[in-house]
Design an enzyme around this catalytic site. Structure first.
Site, PDB file in Angstrom:
ATOM      1  N   CYS A   1       6.445  10.257   0.061  1.00 34.94           N
ATOM      2  CA  CYS A   1       5.264  11.085   0.253  1.00 34.94           C
ATOM      3  C   CYS A   1       5.334  12.298  -0.668  1.00 34.94           C
ATOM      4  O   CYS A   1       6.280  13.087  -0.582  1.00 34.94           O
ATOM      5  CB  CYS A   1       5.154  11.541   1.709  1.00 34.94           C
TER       6      CYS A   1
ATOM      7  N   HIS B   1      10.286   6.893   8.055  1.00 37.38           N
ATOM      8  CA  HIS B   1      10.937   7.039   6.762  1.00 37.38           C
ATOM      9  C   HIS B   1      12.431   7.165   7.038  1.00 37.38           C
ATOM     10  O   HIS B   1      12.841   7.584   8.124  1.00 37.38           O
ATOM     11  CB  HIS B   1      10.405   8.264   6.023  1.00 37.38           C
TER      12      HIS B   1
ATOM     13  N   ASN C   1       9.841   4.393   3.119  1.00 41.05           N
ATOM     14  CA  ASN C   1       9.812   3.886   4.481  1.00 41.05           C
ATOM     15  C   ASN C   1      11.108   3.143   4.784  1.00 41.05           C
ATOM     16  O   ASN C   1      11.842   2.735   3.885  1.00 41.05           O
ATOM     17  CB  ASN C   1       8.633   2.926   4.647  1.00 41.05           C
TER      18      ASN C   1
ATOM     19  N   ARG D   1       0.839  -1.206   0.000  1.00 39.46           N
ATOM     20  CA  ARG D   1       0.000   0.000   0.000  1.00 39.46           C
ATOM     21  C   ARG D   1       0.872   1.253   0.000  1.00 39.46           C
ATOM     22  O   ARG D   1       1.056   1.901  -1.013  1.00 39.46           O
ATOM     23  CB  ARG D   1      -0.954  -0.013   1.202  1.00 39.46           C
ATOM     24  N   ASP D   2       1.452   1.573   1.142  1.00 37.07           N
ATOM     25  CA  ASP D   2       2.244   2.797   1.251  1.00 37.07           C
ATOM     26  C   ASP D   2       3.465   2.757   0.344  1.00 37.07           C
ATOM     27  O   ASP D   2       3.911   3.785  -0.162  1.00 37.07           O
ATOM     28  CB  ASP D   2       2.666   2.997   2.706  1.00 37.07           C
TER      29      ASP D   2
END
Length: 391
Positions: free
Chosen positions: A313, A282, A322, A78-79
């Site tokens: 981001c 991160h 991340n 996802r991220d």
């Protein structure tokens, strides 16, 4: 004031374990003594396979072993993928990724997001992805991000249409910024407005038997307004817990957190009566792993990480992905903690994913281990071909 002296840290296989123990007393200076003796002739002649075993750490326990078990929440599906540029990642690749992650021993895998497809194109296939995922193992979770009531309604409609035994997922996630500037950039609304929209989401989630996990972003710094005050984080975390979040992950969106700044936030949360044991880092400034290790003696028990360090981001200029799951798992195993994750399989999965996506792995451990694995496998193939040619 008397200060209890620490035993000096010695470089070697247990260095990270010593570092973790030393951080239990952050006010006490520690000295690292690097060995000066040259390696013996025998050790210099060790084979590639023997040296590789020093990197191969393995953890299979899935129960809390006296407080030494650290839960990993894997966010690459996802991220890690939501900000990738075109082309879109095929749904087939996401299905295979989740299956591979489960095979590695990861039991908590973020799998998608119910957001507008025109805003986050890489997540537009979440409704098609969920019905195709493998069955959840016992105790596993497949969190999906649901940022607002409409997102949850879309999930509930999908559940009704599929009627899958056990449901498509058992957990949703919501997110709130701790800072006003980032909230307006990322959510298009103030922090108070975002929080005001969440109670209906929590209520419907409870009715649908979903657990709710919450994320708080920018807990260290805001890319627009600078340092984040710990009291702002405490306020948002407290409100999310009051709404019914079973846990809140503290997100260092800009990657500027250090062991000292994380310790200050930990202290502020505990002073407010809030248990702090979950973080999402991160790794923009290469301080994620040191920060994680420094928090272990303070009670850290859950870490959000992304395979190969994928992520980033768009609303935090310069923020990298991340912290890499491979780096976290390796450091934790070396420090004497259990994760239930097979690091060898994890590294192979990271190499597969990066090769499939055509991106570079940001995991230092992943790159190092895969280089050795790949070399050894190529040598094995060449040796087998040579023996075949001699016949």
């Amino acid at each position: 004031m008397l200060i209890r002296p620490l035993a000096p840290l010695r470089a070697g296989p247990s260095f990270l374990r010593q570092y973790s123990a030393a951080m239990a007393h952050p006010a006490t200076p520690a000295v690292v003594h690097w060995p000066t003796r040259r390696a013996s002739t025998g050790s210099r002649r060790r084979t590639m396979r023997e040296r590789d075993r020093e990197l191969h750490t393995h953890s299979t326990r899935r129960v809390d072993d006296g407080g030494r078990f650290i839960r990993i929440v894997e966010v690459s599906a996802r991220d890690g993928m939501q900000n990738l540029p075109p082309p879109l990642v095929p749904t087939d690749v996401k299905v295979e990724l989740v299956g591979r992650l489960l095979d590695c021993g990861l039991k908590h895998v973020e799998v998608g997001s119910f957001v507008r497809g025109d805003r986050v194109p890489q997540m537009a296939d979440t409704p098609a992805l969920l019905p195709r995922l493998p069955p959840r193992p016992e105790g596993a979770t497949f969190p999906v991000l649901v940022p607002n009531p409409r997102g949850l309604e879309n999930l509930l409609a999908l559940e009704a249409s599929e009627a899958r035994a056990g449901g498509l997922t058992n957990e949703i996630a919501v997110f709130v910024s701790a800072t006003e500037a980032f909230s307006r950039a990322n959510n298009g609304a103030s922090v108070s407005t975002v929080l005001a929209h969440l109670p209906p989401v929590f209520a419907k989630a409870r009715a649908g038997a979903y657990r709710v996990r919450a994320y708080v972003s920018c807990v260290m710094t805001d890319p627009y307004s600078g340092l984040t005050e710990p009291r702002a984080v405490v306020d948002v975390v407290g409100r999310l817990l009051d709404m019914g979040a079973y846990e809140v992950s503290l997100g260092d969106t800009t990657g500027e957190g250090s062991p000292a700044s994380w310790a200050r936030l930990w202290t502020a949360l505990r002073a407010a009566g809030i248990g702090a044991d979950k973080i999402a880092c991160h790794d923009t400034f290469s301080l994620a792993v040191p920060s994680i290790l420094s928090l272990l003696p303070l009670g850290l028990r859950t870490v959000d990480a992304s395979l190969a360090g994928l992520g980033g981001c768009p609303y935090s200029p310069g923020a990298t992905g991340n912290v890499a799951t491979e780096d976290v798992v390796y450091a934790l195993h070396c420090a004497g903690y259990e994760t239930g994750v097979d690091l060898d399989r994890l590294v192979r999965t990271g190499a597969w994913l990066c090769g499939t996506l055509g991106v570079r792995s940001e995991s230092r451990v992943g790159r190092a281990m895969w280089a050795r694995m790949d070399k050894r496998e190529k040598e094995t193939v060449e040796a087998a071909a040579g023996r075949e040619g001699e016949k």
